[in-house]
Design a protein around this motif. Structure first.
Motif, PDB file in Angstrom:
ATOM      1  N   LEU A 124       0.832  -1.204   0.000  1.00 59.33           N
ATOM      2  CA  LEU A 124       0.000   0.000   0.000  1.00 59.33           C
ATOM      3  C   LEU A 124       0.868   1.256   0.000  1.00 59.33           C
ATOM      4  O   LEU A 124       0.621   2.205  -0.752  1.00 59.33           O
ATOM      5  N   ALA A 125       1.895   1.256   0.857  1.00 60.46           N
ATOM      6  CA  ALA A 125       2.791   2.407   0.931  1.00 60.46           C
ATOM      7  C   ALA A 125       3.596   2.575  -0.363  1.00 60.46           C
ATOM      8  O   ALA A 125       3.893   3.695  -0.780  1.00 60.46           O
ATOM      9  N   ALA A 126       3.900   1.429  -0.997  1.00 57.82           N
ATOM     10  CA  ALA A 126       4.682   1.480  -2.234  1.00 57.82           C
ATOM     11  C   ALA A 126       3.812   1.813  -3.438  1.00 57.82           C
ATOM     12  O   ALA A 126       4.339   2.074  -4.530  1.00 57.82           O
ATOM     13  N   GLY A 127       2.491   1.781  -3.253  1.00 57.27           N
ATOM     14  CA  GLY A 127       1.584   2.109  -4.338  1.00 57.27           C
ATOM     15  C   GLY A 127       1.528   1.070  -5.435  1.00 57.27           C
ATOM     16  O   GLY A 127       1.290   1.402  -6.598  1.00 57.27           O
ATOM     17  N   VAL A 128       1.738  -0.208  -5.077  1.00 56.36           N
ATOM     18  CA  VAL A 128       1.764  -1.268  -6.096  1.00 56.36           C
ATOM     19  C   VAL A 128       0.800  -2.397  -5.760  1.00 56.36           C
ATOM     20  O   VAL A 128       1.002  -3.532  -6.176  1.00 56.36           O
ATOM     21  N   LEU A 129      -0.251  -2.121  -5.014  1.00 60.25           N
ATOM     22  CA  LEU A 129      -1.225  -3.152  -4.679  1.00 60.25           C
ATOM     23  C   LEU A 129      -2.272  -3.217  -5.786  1.00 60.25           C
ATOM     24  O   LEU A 129      -3.278  -2.511  -5.772  1.00 60.25           O
ATOM     25  N   GLY A 130      -2.015  -4.065  -6.770  1.00 64.80           N
ATOM     26  CA  GLY A 130      -2.915  -4.146  -7.915  1.00 64.80           C
ATOM     27  C   GLY A 130      -4.121  -5.025  -7.688  1.00 64.80           C
ATOM     28  O   GLY A 130      -5.098  -4.939  -8.425  1.00 64.80           O
ATOM     29  N   THR A 131      -4.080  -5.891  -6.668  1.00 64.69           N
ATOM     30  CA  THR A 131      -5.199  -6.797  -6.415  1.00 64.69           C
ATOM     31  C   THR A 131      -6.376  -6.046  -5.807  1.00 64.69           C
ATOM     32  O   THR A 131      -6.218  -4.971  -5.244  1.00 64.69           O
ATOM     33  N   LYS A 132      -7.550  -6.599  -5.902  1.00 65.46           N
ATOM     34  CA  LYS A 132      -8.737  -5.995  -5.308  1.00 65.46           C
ATOM     35  C   LYS A 132      -9.294  -6.831  -4.157  1.00 65.46           C
ATOM     36  O   LYS A 132     -10.296  -6.486  -3.566  1.00 65.46           O
ATOM     37  N   ARG A 133      -8.654  -7.960  -3.852  1.00 67.81           N
ATOM     38  CA  ARG A 133      -9.155  -8.821  -2.779  1.00 67.81           C
ATOM     39  C   ARG A 133      -7.992  -9.364  -1.963  1.00 67.81           C
ATOM     40  O   ARG A 133      -7.032  -9.870  -2.518  1.00 67.81           O
ATOM     41  N   LEU A 134      -8.075  -9.259  -0.649  1.00 67.73           N
ATOM     42  CA  LEU A 134      -7.026  -9.782   0.209  1.00 67.73           C
ATOM     43  C   LEU A 134      -7.554  -9.979   1.631  1.00 67.73           C
ATOM     44  O   LEU A 134      -8.562  -9.394   2.026  1.00 67.73           O
TER      45      LEU A 134
END
Length: 331
Positions: A124-134
């Motif tokens: 999240l901090a790196a701005g690379v969370l491409g998934t929509k479910r976790l």
């Protein structure tokens, strides 16, 4: 919960590197600090157990710690590796700004990314969370909902979506790794590994590593499965191939053909592997004299057992005993 969305893409041929790219068997564990390093070691033990059940080194691993300046060295994860970020359940993992560039590159580079506990805040901090479910621990749901708007937070302890896997806690991380092994090596392996590690209730039927490996290779064949169980039940009073075939009401030739076709071994070779596996366990876990181990595992004499044991394991029974007991017990 079994894995979803981990099958090869329809356009990719099964068995190609692209088809299974996100299911790499080479893992890089990055722990937030020494306080959660134990969770990475527990996950590594899952992989070590998977190798034992499969009978070969299908999985490899490296363990690094963010507080040991691991993030200063780039790259720490290659495109054919699975990156596992290990966090705890108390405090969010807020990576230092100086580490974000390296972490961002690492996450983007990995074949698959796994986040555990508070590590959810790293992508999240790196701005690379491409998934929509976790899967997110209850302690972190408010922060994740605020930071990652539009995310679908799963209800379970683990979740697998596209090329990202998640576990709510270090305890759930072991199950996540078991599920990844199952996606790569099949449901039978997943179930066997889960029972082996005590992550699910054991069944009445028990078996050691060699037994599970051969049973997996049998692909559900009832005759071969029953033959393996008979062998396991008669490790001390070794039966002949004819006797085993008689108990199964099949011809010895049919039994031998089934072993050759499915297990790529003769019944006698498989039987010996099961007996040697039992001998290894007795040598490593008990102080039973080697000659008594030999008798308990169905060998006609200790010299014969030592010969086959050394050929299979590359160590003598005495060496295994000394290593297991640090020289404190006589072989």
């Amino acid at each position: 919960m079994y894995l979803e969305n981990l099958e090869p893409a329809p356009s990719a041929a099964v068995g190609t590197s692209n088809a299974r790219r996100s299911l790499s068997g080479d893992f890089v564990f990055l722990s937030q600090d020494s306080g959660v390093a134990y969770a990475a070691e527990a996950c590594i033990d899952v992989l070590r157990s998977a190798n034992r059940l499969l009978g070969h080194d299908a999985y490899g691993w490296t363990h690094l710690r963010a507080d040991d300046h691991a993030c200063d060295a780039a790259p720490i994860c290659g495109p054919d590796q699975t990156l596992v970020l290990i966090g705890g359940t108390e405090h969010p993992w807020r990576p230092a700004k100086s580490h974000l560039t390296a972490l961002r590159a690492c996450i983007r580079n990995a074949a698959r990314v796994c986040v555990v506990g508070s590590a959810v805040f790293v992508p999240l901090a790196a701005g690379v969370l491409g998934t929509k479910r976790l899967a997110v621990h209850p302690n972190f749901r408010p922060g994740v909902e605020e930071t990652g708007r539009g995310l679908d937070l799963a209800q379970g302890a683990t979740c697998h979506h596209n090329a990202l896997s998640s576990a709510i806690s270090p305890a759930a991380a072991m199950r996540m790794i078991v599920e990844l092994v199952g996606a790569r090596d099949g449901e039978f392996t997943r179930a066997a590994l889960s029972r082996y590690l005590g992550l699910s209730e054991p069944e009445a039927e028990t078996g050691a590593g060699e037994h599970w490996r051969y049973k997996r290779m049998a692909q559900g064949d009832e005759v071969i499965g029953d033959a393996l169980q008979i062998m396991l039940d008669h490790l001390e009073d070794t039966l002949t191939v004819g006797q085993i075939a008689g108990l199964l009401d099949v011809s010895p030739r049919k039994l031998e053909r089934g072993f050759r076709d499915l297990l790529e071994q003769t019944p006698l070779k498989v039987y010996r592997d099961l007996r040697l596996d039992r001998a290894h366990s007795l040598l490593a876990q008990t102080s039973l004299p080697v000659n008594e181990v030999s008798v308990a595992c169905g060998f006609s004499n200790v010299t014969l057992m030592k010969k086959w044991f050394t050929r299979k394991y590359g160590q003598t029974p005495d060496q295994v005993r000394r290593h297991a007991f640090a020289g404190s017990a006589a072989a």
